[in-house]
Scaffold this motif. Structure first.
Motif, PDB file in Angstrom:
ATOM      1  N   LEU A   1      27.150 -48.201 -52.910  1.00  0.00           N
ATOM      2  CA  LEU A   1      27.064 -46.745 -52.941  1.00  0.00           C
ATOM      3  C   LEU A   1      27.681 -46.192 -54.222  1.00  0.00           C
ATOM      4  N   ASP A   2      28.846 -46.695 -54.595  1.00  0.00           N
ATOM      5  CA  ASP A   2      29.495 -46.267 -55.833  1.00  0.00           C
ATOM      6  C   ASP A   2      28.615 -46.544 -57.041  1.00  0.00           C
ATOM      7  N   SER A   3      27.986 -47.698 -57.050  1.00  0.00           N
ATOM      8  CA  SER A   3      27.093 -48.063 -58.144  1.00  0.00           C
ATOM      9  C   SER A   3      25.896 -47.113 -58.207  1.00  0.00           C
ATOM     10  N   THR A   4      25.337 -46.791 -57.073  1.00  0.00           N
ATOM     11  CA  THR A   4      24.200 -45.876 -57.023  1.00  0.00           C
ATOM     12  C   THR A   4      24.591 -44.480 -57.501  1.00  0.00           C
ATOM     13  N   VAL A   5      25.720 -44.004 -57.054  1.00  0.00           N
ATOM     14  CA  VAL A   5      26.199 -42.684 -57.478  1.00  0.00           C
ATOM     15  C   VAL A   5      26.443 -42.670 -58.985  1.00  0.00           C
ATOM     16  N   SER A   6      27.031 -43.727 -59.516  1.00  0.00           N
ATOM     17  CA  SER A   6      27.267 -43.807 -60.959  1.00  0.00           C
ATOM     18  C   SER A   6      25.958 -43.760 -61.740  1.00  0.00           C
ATOM     19  N   GLU A   7      24.952 -44.464 -61.249  1.00  0.00           N
ATOM     20  CA  GLU A   7      23.651 -44.466 -61.916  1.00  0.00           C
ATOM     21  C   GLU A   7      23.002 -43.090 -61.853  1.00  0.00           C
ATOM     22  N   ILE A   8      23.099 -42.422 -60.738  1.00  0.00           N
ATOM     23  CA  ILE A   8      22.555 -41.063 -60.612  1.00  0.00           C
ATOM     24  C   ILE A   8      23.254 -40.129 -61.585  1.00  0.00           C
ATOM     25  N   ASN A   9      24.570 -40.225 -61.671  1.00  0.00           N
ATOM     26  CA  ASN A   9      25.318 -39.380 -62.605  1.00  0.00           C
ATOM     27  C   ASN A   9      24.939 -39.677 -64.052  1.00  0.00           C
ATOM     28  N   ARG A  10      24.739 -40.943 -64.368  1.00  0.00           N
ATOM     29  CA  ARG A  10      24.348 -41.325 -65.725  1.00  0.00           C
ATOM     30  C   ARG A  10      22.984 -40.734 -66.068  1.00  0.00           C
ATOM     31  N   LEU A  11      22.050 -40.870 -65.145  1.00  0.00           N
ATOM     32  CA  LEU A  11      20.717 -40.313 -65.373  1.00  0.00           C
ATOM     33  C   LEU A  11      20.766 -38.795 -65.532  1.00  0.00           C
ATOM     34  N   ARG A  12      21.550 -38.153 -64.706  1.00  0.00           N
ATOM     35  CA  ARG A  12      21.701 -36.701 -64.802  1.00  0.00           C
ATOM     36  C   ARG A  12      22.251 -36.305 -66.162  1.00  0.00           C
ATOM     37  N   ASP A  13      23.319 -36.975 -66.576  1.00  0.00           N
ATOM     38  CA  ASP A  13      23.992 -36.618 -67.823  1.00  0.00           C
ATOM     39  C   ASP A  13      23.176 -36.951 -69.067  1.00  0.00           C
ATOM     40  N   GLN A  14      22.476 -38.066 -69.047  1.00  0.00           N
ATOM     41  CA  GLN A  14      21.766 -38.508 -70.243  1.00  0.00           C
ATOM     42  C   GLN A  14      20.335 -38.001 -70.330  1.00  0.00           C
ATOM     43  N   HIS A  15      19.710 -37.697 -69.218  1.00  0.00           N
ATOM     44  CA  HIS A  15      18.305 -37.318 -69.245  1.00  0.00           C
ATOM     45  C   HIS A  15      18.040 -35.897 -68.746  1.00  0.00           C
ATOM     46  N   LEU A  16      18.569 -35.581 -67.615  1.00  0.00           N
ATOM     47  CA  LEU A  16      18.261 -34.285 -67.023  1.00  0.00           C
ATOM     48  C   LEU A  16      18.959 -33.136 -67.736  1.00  0.00           C
ATOM     49  N   TYR A  17      20.229 -33.273 -67.999  1.00  0.00           N
ATOM     50  CA  TYR A  17      20.986 -32.180 -68.607  1.00  0.00           C
ATOM     51  C   TYR A  17      20.429 -31.795 -69.981  1.00  0.00           C
ATOM     52  N   PRO A  18      20.166 -32.745 -70.881  1.00  0.00           N
ATOM     53  CA  PRO A  18      19.588 -32.356 -72.175  1.00  0.00           C
ATOM     54  C   PRO A  18      18.246 -31.630 -72.039  1.00  0.00           C
ATOM     55  N   LYS A  19      17.419 -32.051 -71.109  1.00  0.00           N
ATOM     56  CA  LYS A  19      16.133 -31.387 -70.893  1.00  0.00           C
ATOM     57  C   LYS A  19      16.337 -29.989 -70.337  1.00  0.00           C
ATOM     58  N   LEU A  20      17.311 -29.830 -69.477  1.00  0.00           N
ATOM     59  CA  LEU A  20      17.610 -28.517 -68.925  1.00  0.00           C
ATOM     60  C   LEU A  20      18.093 -27.577 -70.020  1.00  0.00           C
ATOM     61  N   VAL A  21      18.965 -28.041 -70.878  1.00  0.00           N
ATOM     62  CA  VAL A  21      19.468 -27.233 -71.982  1.00  0.00           C
ATOM     63  C   VAL A  21      18.297 -26.838 -72.898  1.00  0.00           C
ATOM     64  N   GLN A  22      17.447 -27.785 -73.204  1.00  0.00           N
ATOM     65  CA  GLN A  22      16.303 -27.516 -74.048  1.00  0.00           C
ATOM     66  C   GLN A  22      15.395 -26.464 -73.390  1.00  0.00           C
ATOM     67  N   PHE A  23      15.174 -26.584 -72.120  1.00  0.00           N
ATOM     68  CA  PHE A  23      14.331 -25.635 -71.404  1.00  0.00           C
ATOM     69  C   PHE A  23      14.934 -24.236 -71.427  1.00  0.00           C
ATOM     70  N   VAL A  24      16.221 -24.126 -71.233  1.00  0.00           N
ATOM     71  CA  VAL A  24      16.895 -22.837 -71.187  1.00  0.00           C
ATOM     72  C   VAL A  24      16.869 -22.174 -72.574  1.00  0.00           C
ATOM     73  N   GLN A  25      16.960 -22.958 -73.626  1.00  0.00           N
ATOM     74  CA  GLN A  25      16.989 -22.409 -74.988  1.00  0.00           C
ATOM     75  C   GLN A  25      15.621 -21.909 -75.436  1.00  0.00           C
ATOM     76  N   GLN A  26      14.584 -22.307 -74.787  1.00  0.00           N
ATOM     77  CA  GLN A  26      13.228 -21.872 -75.200  1.00  0.00           C
ATOM     78  C   GLN A  26      12.924 -20.491 -74.769  1.00  0.00           C
TER      79      GLN A  26
END
Length: 71
Positions: free
Chosen positions: A46-71
């Protein structure tokens, strides 16, 4: 799994207090140890899965969200 482990521990303690035969205690202890090991493995997974989800959020989702908001 945690509740099953707690129930087995309560049963083990109950049998210890009553002075149940050592063979029966060993059998229950083995069951408790198996449940404990399984619980630890599940928590690590479970800890490993949560860490992977957080990594994906931080490295992929957040930058795309910032880019979307700036447009």
């Amino acid at each position: 799994m945690k509740s099953e482990y707690q129930k087995k521990m309560a049963l083990l303690n109950k049998h210890r207090k009553r002075g149940v035969s050592s063979d029966k205690l060993k059998q229950i202890e083995a069951s408790v140890n198996h449940l404990h090991t399984s619980y630890i493995v599940e928590m690590q997974s479970l800890d490993s899965t949560v860490s992977e989800i957080n990594r994906l959020r931080d490295q992929h989702l957040y930058p795309k969200l910032v880019q979307f908001v700036q447009q």
